[in-house]
Design a protein around this motif. Structure first.
Motif, PDB file in Angstrom:
ATOM      1  N   GLY A 408       0.793  -1.148  -0.029  1.00  0.00           N
ATOM      2  CA  GLY A 408      -0.023   0.013   0.026  1.00  0.00           C
ATOM      3  C   GLY A 408       0.815   1.439   0.061  1.00  0.00           C
ATOM      4  N   GLN A 409       1.488   1.575  -1.174  1.00  0.00           N
ATOM      5  CA  GLN A 409       2.472   2.475  -1.302  1.00  0.00           C
ATOM      6  C   GLN A 409       1.653   3.926  -1.269  1.00  0.00           C
ATOM      7  OE1 GLN A 409       4.073   0.210  -4.200  1.00  0.00           O
ATOM      8  NE2 GLN A 409       6.225   1.228  -3.823  1.00  0.00           N
ATOM      9  N   THR A 410       2.328   5.110  -1.349  1.00  0.00           N
ATOM     10  CA  THR A 410       1.842   6.479  -1.663  1.00  0.00           C
ATOM     11  C   THR A 410       2.638   7.037  -2.597  1.00  0.00           C
ATOM     12  OG1 THR A 410       3.087   7.182   0.172  1.00  0.00           O
ATOM     13  CG2 THR A 410       0.758   6.366   0.867  1.00  0.00           C
ATOM     14  N   GLY A 411       1.840   8.139  -3.277  1.00  0.00           N
ATOM     15  CA  GLY A 411       2.770   8.838  -4.151  1.00  0.00           C
ATOM     16  C   GLY A 411       2.678   8.246  -5.545  1.00  0.00           C
ATOM     17  N   GLY A 412       3.909   8.005  -6.101  1.00  0.00           N
ATOM     18  CA  GLY A 412       3.832   7.249  -7.516  1.00  0.00           C
ATOM     19  C   GLY A 412       4.271   8.520  -8.481  1.00  0.00           C
ATOM     20  N   TRP A 413       3.302   8.457  -9.636  1.00  0.00           N
ATOM     21  CA  TRP A 413       3.524   9.297 -10.835  1.00  0.00           C
ATOM     22  C   TRP A 413       2.422  10.072 -11.166  1.00  0.00           C
ATOM     23  CZ3 TRP A 413       3.402   4.264 -11.021  1.00  0.00           C
ATOM     24  CH2 TRP A 413       2.520   3.868 -11.797  1.00  0.00           C
ATOM     25  N   ASP A 414       2.442  10.671 -12.287  1.00  0.00           N
ATOM     26  CA  ASP A 414       0.952  11.454 -12.546  1.00  0.00           C
ATOM     27  C   ASP A 414       0.366  12.163 -11.658  1.00  0.00           C
ATOM     28  OD1 ASP A 414       0.747  10.553 -15.442  1.00  0.00           O
ATOM     29  OD2 ASP A 414      -0.880   9.206 -14.865  1.00  0.00           O
ATOM     30  N   LYS A 415       1.326  13.234 -11.018  1.00  0.00           N
ATOM     31  CA  LYS A 415       0.854  13.824  -9.812  1.00  0.00           C
ATOM     32  C   LYS A 415       0.077  13.435  -8.854  1.00  0.00           C
ATOM     33  CE  LYS A 415       1.166  17.763 -13.011  1.00  0.00           C
ATOM     34  NZ  LYS A 415       0.649  18.869 -13.780  1.00  0.00           N
ATOM     35  N   ASN A 416      -0.024  12.015  -8.720  1.00  0.00           N
ATOM     36  CA  ASN A 416      -0.847  11.457  -7.469  1.00  0.00           C
ATOM     37  C   ASN A 416      -0.044  11.821  -6.241  1.00  0.00           C
ATOM     38  OD1 ASN A 416      -2.824   9.402  -6.777  1.00  0.00           O
ATOM     39  ND2 ASN A 416      -1.042   8.203  -6.250  1.00  0.00           N
ATOM     40  N   GLY A 417       0.915  12.014  -6.203  1.00  0.00           N
ATOM     41  CA  GLY A 417       1.672  12.346  -4.907  1.00  0.00           C
ATOM     42  C   GLY A 417       1.820  13.961  -4.540  1.00  0.00           C
ATOM     43  N   ASP A 418       1.329  14.637  -5.749  1.00  0.00           N
ATOM     44  CA  ASP A 418       1.420  16.206  -5.529  1.00  0.00           C
ATOM     45  C   ASP A 418       0.534  16.558  -4.399  1.00  0.00           C
ATOM     46  OD1 ASP A 418       2.979  15.747  -7.515  1.00  0.00           O
ATOM     47  OD2 ASP A 418       2.056  17.422  -8.802  1.00  0.00           O
ATOM     48  N   ASN A 419       0.866  17.718  -3.624  1.00  0.00           N
ATOM     49  CA  ASN A 419       0.022  17.983  -2.498  1.00  0.00           C
ATOM     50  C   ASN A 419      -0.230  17.022  -1.800  1.00  0.00           C
ATOM     51  OD1 ASN A 419       0.249  20.780  -3.676  1.00  0.00           O
ATOM     52  ND2 ASN A 419      -1.356  20.283  -5.012  1.00  0.00           N
ATOM     53  N   PHE A 420       0.488  16.043  -1.556  1.00  0.00           N
ATOM     54  CA  PHE A 420       0.626  14.940  -0.593  1.00  0.00           C
ATOM     55  C   PHE A 420      -0.448  15.028   0.562  1.00  0.00           C
ATOM     56  CE2 PHE A 420       2.028  11.860   2.288  1.00  0.00           C
ATOM     57  CZ  PHE A 420       1.814  10.481   1.355  1.00  0.00           C
ATOM     58  N   ALA A 421       0.156  15.860   1.442  1.00  0.00           N
ATOM     59  CA  ALA A 421      -0.621  16.101   2.843  1.00  0.00           C
ATOM     60  C   ALA A 421      -2.064  16.685   2.708  1.00  0.00           C
ATOM     61  CB  ALA A 421       0.253  16.836   3.805  1.00  0.00           C
ATOM     62  N   ALA A 422      -2.188  17.765   1.687  1.00  0.00           N
ATOM     63  CA  ALA A 422      -3.400  18.230   1.770  1.00  0.00           C
ATOM     64  C   ALA A 422      -4.402  17.563   1.062  1.00  0.00           C
ATOM     65  CB  ALA A 422      -3.088  19.604   0.681  1.00  0.00           C
ATOM     66  N   ASN A 423      -3.823  16.529   0.078  1.00  0.00           N
ATOM     67  CA  ASN A 423      -4.972  15.765  -0.337  1.00  0.00           C
ATOM     68  C   ASN A 423      -5.142  14.504   0.274  1.00  0.00           C
ATOM     69  OD1 ASN A 423      -5.512  16.641  -3.119  1.00  0.00           O
ATOM     70  ND2 ASN A 423      -3.454  16.306  -3.705  1.00  0.00           N
ATOM     71  N   LEU A 424      -4.241  14.065   1.221  1.00  0.00           N
ATOM     72  CA  LEU A 424      -4.441  12.700   1.690  1.00  0.00           C
ATOM     73  C   LEU A 424      -4.998  13.083   3.241  1.00  0.00           C
ATOM     74  CD1 LEU A 424      -3.996   9.942   0.785  1.00  0.00           C
ATOM     75  CD2 LEU A 424      -1.599  10.036   1.515  1.00  0.00           C
TER      76      LEU A 424
END
Ligand SMILES: [Ca+2]
Ligand SMILES: [Ca+2]
Length: 455
Positions: A408-424
């Motif tokens: 169960g990773q986090t982040g990756g590519w395609d902006k999936n991990g951008d603004n990590f804390a705010a999104n998650l």
């Protein structure tokens, strides 16, 4: 009584229509893959045991950590209701797994050093919460060859008699005195599934199984002569309420290749392993190390408990090796878009890869979904719910035995991990579920050769 049974049966039939059709129902792994072939089962886990079967799984991979912003944490993995469940969450305090420190907890279990296979069919039934920032994955990594001593593992077993403990402990600590150790080291403490072993007889071959999800993982700089401790309160309390015996397995599950030794029950009383229950000390009643290199030997009478875990195998995507990403999903894609990919020749300048992002018609991966890999020499095929979604044929396709990873990773590519804390952060915790994992050796039935004129 009879009336109540009748009514509850009727109620059960009535509710059953909805209950048994519910999306969260688990099933047993199938006998065979959905495609015709010469199949022989090699590995199966339906996750219906009382913990994670350590003969099949370990937490973490061939190095200590996973990609992305989260790291495995024991509290984020559980076997319950026939499923392996991972939880993504954010802790109040940062924690360290291996060499990485983070506040984000997740799950990752692998078959590294437990089960490796080349070719055949690999299948899991899974589902997960779809959320931007999350990166669930099912993948394999190749094990090229053994290092010098792949079986050089020493694991310590300890048993405590809790007959005198009458009430639950507010705090139970397992304490071990260090006899020899390098400047820093780590160790895991696991709960054994049974206490039916004796220090006079236990060997590598007869050792009891234990929960691969550890009770505690301790990183320490404790010098020889000092004590290390692990909080084992919740497990000890289940045993105080139960059969009044508690068995532990202590080892280095992160393959750090460090020689560490604790004093055993045969040492002077002041040095012996002990459980401290709210300040009251209970000495270990039995303890023994078992050795992978000497699987029939018993070491129960030794004055020390040496633990060791070798690196074991060379894991590399060079030569015949390849990372096979059976399924990777980025939350930003939504519930029906997945990626299959292959990576080889390392991860630096020589790195090569190919892959395919697929929109799976009718698939909704936040509901139970069957994800499979068919693998033969020179070819891989990927399946979602029994339908082929991508295939790749090339003589470079991995031919090395590989281990399976569920992560169960986090982040990756395609902006999936951008603004990590705010999104998650506002959306945690989130979950990922596995109903079963099954693997087979064998090959699918050859399709009939094309008639001469169509060649
Ligand atoms: Ca002993
Ligand atoms: Ca299951």
């Amino acid at each position: 009584m009879k009336t109540r049974v009748t009514w509850s049966l009727l109620l059960g039939v009535w509710l059953g229509v909805a209950a048994f059709a519910a999306e969260d129902g688990t099933v047993k792994a199938p006998e065979n893959p959905p495609i015709e072939g010469t199949w022989a089962p090699t590995f199966e886990d339906n996750f219906d045991g009382e913990g994670l079967d350590a003969t099949k799984w370990k937490v973490g991979q061939h190095w200590a950590g996973i990609n992305g912003g989260a790291q495995p944490h024991a509290a984020n993995m559980a076997v319950e209701k026939g499923m392996l469940v991972f939880t993504w969450d954010k802790k109040k305090e940062p924690f360290t797994f291996g060499d990485k420190t983070t506040s984000y907890g997740t799950g990752e279990v692998t078959t590294y050093k437990r089960f490796h296979q080349a070719f055949g069919y690999i299948e899991t039934r899974m589902k997960y919460d779809v959320q931007r920032g999350l990166w669930p994955a099912v993948w394999t990594m190749p094990v090229l060859r053994a290092t010098d001593k792949p079986n050089d593992m020493k694991w310590a077993y300890l048993k405590f008699d809790l007959a005198k403990a009458e009430k639950p402990a507010a705090k139970a600590l397992l304490k071990l005195k260090v006899k020899a150790a390098p400047a820093s080291f780590w160790f895991d403490v696991h709960r054994c599934f049974d206490d039916a072993w004796t220090q006079a007889a236990i060997t590598w071959k007869t050792k009891p199984n234990f929960d691969a999800i550890y009770l505690a993982q301790v990183k320490t700089k404790a010098a020889p002569g000092s004590w290390v401790e692990a909080d084992v309160t919740s497990f000890v309390n289940t045993q105080i309420a139960g059969d009044k015996k508690a068995s532990f397995m202590v080892a280095d599950m992160l393959q750090s290749c460090k020689a560490v030794s604790f004093f055993s029950s045969e040492a002077d009383e002041a040095d012996r392993p002990r459980l401290v229950l709210d300040g009251a000390e209970v000495l270990a009643s039995e303890d023994a190390v078992v050795s992978g290199a000497k699987p029939d030997e018993n070491f129960g009478a030794e004055k020390e408990l040496p633990i060791f875990d070798s690196y074991g195998y060379i894991v590399s995507t060079f030569e015949k090796g390849m990372e096979i990403d059976i399924l990777e999903v980025l939350g930003i894609w939504g519930p029906a878009k997945v990626s299959h990919a292959l990576h080889w020749n390392g991860y630096e300048k020589q790195h090569k890869s190919t892959g395919q992002q697929v929109t799976v018609e009718g698939a909704d991966l936040n509901k139970w979904t069957t994800v499979s890999l068919y693998w033969e020499e020179g070819k891989v095929e990927f399946y979602i719910n029994g339908k082929m979604t991508w295939s790749y044929a090339n003589e470079r396709v991995c031919s090395a035995p590989s281990y399976l990873l569920l992560s169960g990773q986090t982040g990756g590519w395609d902006k999936n991990g951008d603004n990590f804390a705010a999104n998650l952060d506002p959306n945690l915790p989130k979950k990922m579920y596995f109903d079963y994992v099954k693997m087979w050796s064998g090959k699918k039935k050859e399709s009939a050769p094309l008639p001469e004129k169509e060649k």
